[in-house]
Design an enzyme around this catalytic site. Structure first.
Site, PDB file in Angstrom:
ATOM      1  N   ASP A 195      -2.841 -17.992   0.113  1.00 50.54           N
ATOM      2  CA  ASP A 195      -3.841 -18.565  -0.799  1.00 50.54           C
ATOM      3  C   ASP A 195      -4.581 -19.720  -0.120  1.00 50.54           C
ATOM      4  OD1 ASP A 195      -1.454 -20.021  -0.853  1.00 50.54           O
ATOM      5  OD2 ASP A 195      -1.567 -20.509  -2.984  1.00 50.54           O
ATOM      6  N   LYS A 247       3.131 -15.331   1.893  1.00 54.29           N
ATOM      7  CA  LYS A 247       3.449 -16.137   0.697  1.00 54.29           C
ATOM      8  C   LYS A 247       4.963 -16.295   0.629  1.00 54.29           C
ATOM      9  CE  LYS A 247       1.446 -17.072  -2.843  1.00 54.29           C
ATOM     10  NZ  LYS A 247       1.097 -18.430  -3.362  1.00 54.29           N
ATOM     11  N   ASP A 287      -6.429  -7.184   3.604  1.00 52.35           N
ATOM     12  CA  ASP A 287      -7.563  -6.538   2.925  1.00 52.35           C
ATOM     13  C   ASP A 287      -8.442  -7.605   2.287  1.00 52.35           C
ATOM     14  OD1 ASP A 287      -9.096  -4.419   1.776  1.00 52.35           O
ATOM     15  OD2 ASP A 287      -8.047  -4.768  -0.127  1.00 52.35           O
ATOM     16  N   TYR A 344       0.823  -1.210   0.000  1.00 53.53           N
ATOM     17  CA  TYR A 344       0.000   0.000   0.000  1.00 53.53           C
ATOM     18  C   TYR A 344       0.859   1.263   0.000  1.00 53.53           C
ATOM     19  CZ  TYR A 344      -4.659  -1.994   0.696  1.00 53.53           C
ATOM     20  OH  TYR A 344      -5.862  -2.638   0.528  1.00 53.53           O
ATOM     21  N   ASP A 364     -12.300  -9.323   3.628  1.00 50.71           N
ATOM     22  CA  ASP A 364     -13.556  -9.276   2.860  1.00 50.71           C
ATOM     23  C   ASP A 364     -14.182 -10.669   2.791  1.00 50.71           C
ATOM     24  OD1 ASP A 364     -13.376  -6.535   2.269  1.00 50.71           O
ATOM     25  OD2 ASP A 364     -14.111  -6.843   0.222  1.00 50.71           O
TER      26      ASP A 364
END
Ligand code: IPM
Ligand code: MN
Length: 365
Positions: free
Chosen positions: A226, A193, A250, A142, A254
């Site tokens: 993932d 990751k 983020d 970000y 969701d």
């Protein structure tokens, strides 16, 4: 009772409608002598751009810096699709997070029993769900530099975003996650990751080292981001606290939000480091959902995530834990009684407006 000074930043879209319900709740708590909350309001996002040509004015930034806590609605909408990138509505929120040093974003995903059938997942998968996503909020891709688009001069362009984390940033967010876990089921899943990203390798290393040196009593697992996304929709109740970086947080939050029935249900708290003198943390509270321009202005938005965000302010900034519990219990109770805004509407329930939902919660209190 100490007076608390709040800055309300309703923002854009449904932000103003749902914030009006928080204002009603504050007036009620003050009138009943249950709290002593004074508040000022400011502009952020597209509404600030329309008024001042920036996503947040210096004056409102100053107010945010001096308030005991900021309550934020939502920003953005198609109206501002073409404003310059630096001035886009989201830039106001990102500046608040960065300048207030709000590195720790707490996103609890709790499935209220009454809403278990509202989730797109089966009841048995989500019923009783209570997980906490701890998202790093002031670093990573970000904010990493360089962040730019180059013209390569041959009809091609190259876009660069930079994912960057330093040891201290990982360590302080992991500390928050371990501390939160100790107040819950004592389990942390750290998600990155590391199979493709160096920042993931460092993340794994720093979280493991902190765990070993200071938090060996907490159960720690590492999970690739993932796989974490997949496990969240396969068997979300296996998690207690998930700690992860800004971008993965983020996305995963969701997904977690939808497990609870509606994105309109999820509050969040963004906290800074404790002040060396007073021990107080800078804080901003906001719903996880956005400005929902498609339903803005119609009085049909769900104010629960906004009201629950205010409850988080009572809990984390004002140390009014009992009152926070009561507000949350009032939300659960009106849901049990069948009050529903459109986004969580179910057969046999009472469909209510934004204001009616706010009134019902206050009446329950
Ligand atoms: C969130 C939002 C923001 C983010 C946007 C509005 C910049 O999606 O708080 O999750 O990406 O962090
Ligand atoms: Mn988001």
């Amino acid at each position: 009772m100490a007076q608390q000074n709040l800055l309300l930043l309703p923002g854009d879209g449904i932000g103003t409608e749902i914030m009006a319900e928080v204002e009603k709740l504050i007036a009620h708590l003050n009138a009943k002598g249950l709290a002593d909350v004074a508040f000022d309001t400011g502009l952020v996002g597209g509404s600030a751009y329309d008024a001042h040509g920036v996503a947040i004015s210096e004056e409102d930034m100053q107010k945010a810096l001096s308030a005991d806590a900021v309550i934020f609605g939502a920003v953005g909408g198609p109206k501002w699709d073409n404003v310059p990138y630096e001035l886009r509505p989201e830039a106001g929120l990102l500046r608040l997070r960065k300048d207030l040093g709000l590195f720790a974003n707490l996103r609890p995903a709790i499935c209220y029993p009454a809403l278990a059938d509202g989730s797109s997942l089966k009841r048995e998968i989500v019923e009783g769900l209570d997980i906490l996503i701890v998202r790093e909020l002031t670093g990573g891709v970000y904010f990493g530099e360089p962040k730019e688009i180059h013209d390569l001069g041959n009809g091609q362009k190259r876009a660069i975003d930079t994912q960057v984390y330093e040891t201290y940033e990982i360590e302080r967010i992991a500390r928050v996650a371990f501390d939160m876990a100790r107040t819950r089921d004592n389990r942390v899943s750290s998600s990155e990751k590391r199979n493709v990203m160096k920042s993931g390798v460092l993340w794994h290393e720093v979280v493991s080292a902190l765990h070993e040196s200071e938090y060996a009593d907490v159960q720690l697992d590492h999970i690739l981001a993932d796989n974490c996304a997949m496990q969240l929709v396969r068997n979300p109740k296996q998690f207690d606290v998930i700690v992860t970086d800004n971008l993965f947080g983020d996305i995963l939050s969701d997904a977690a939000a939808m497990l609870t029935g509606s994105l309109g249900m999820l509050p969040s708290a963004s906290l800074g480091a404790p002040d060396a003198g007073t021990g107080k943390r800078k804080a901003l509270y906001e719903p996880v959902h956005g400005s929902a321009p498609d339903i803005a202005g119609q009085g049909m938005a769900n104010p629960i995530a906004m009201i629950a965000s205010f409850a988080m302010a009572l809990r984390y900034s004002f140390e009014m834990v009992e009152l926070a519990d009561k507000v949350e219990a009032a939300i659960a109770a009106v849901l049990d009684e069948g009050y529903r805004t459109g986004d969580i509407m179910q057969d046999g329930c009472k469909k209510v407006s934004t204001a009616e939902m706010g009134d019902a919660i206050i009446a329950k209190l």
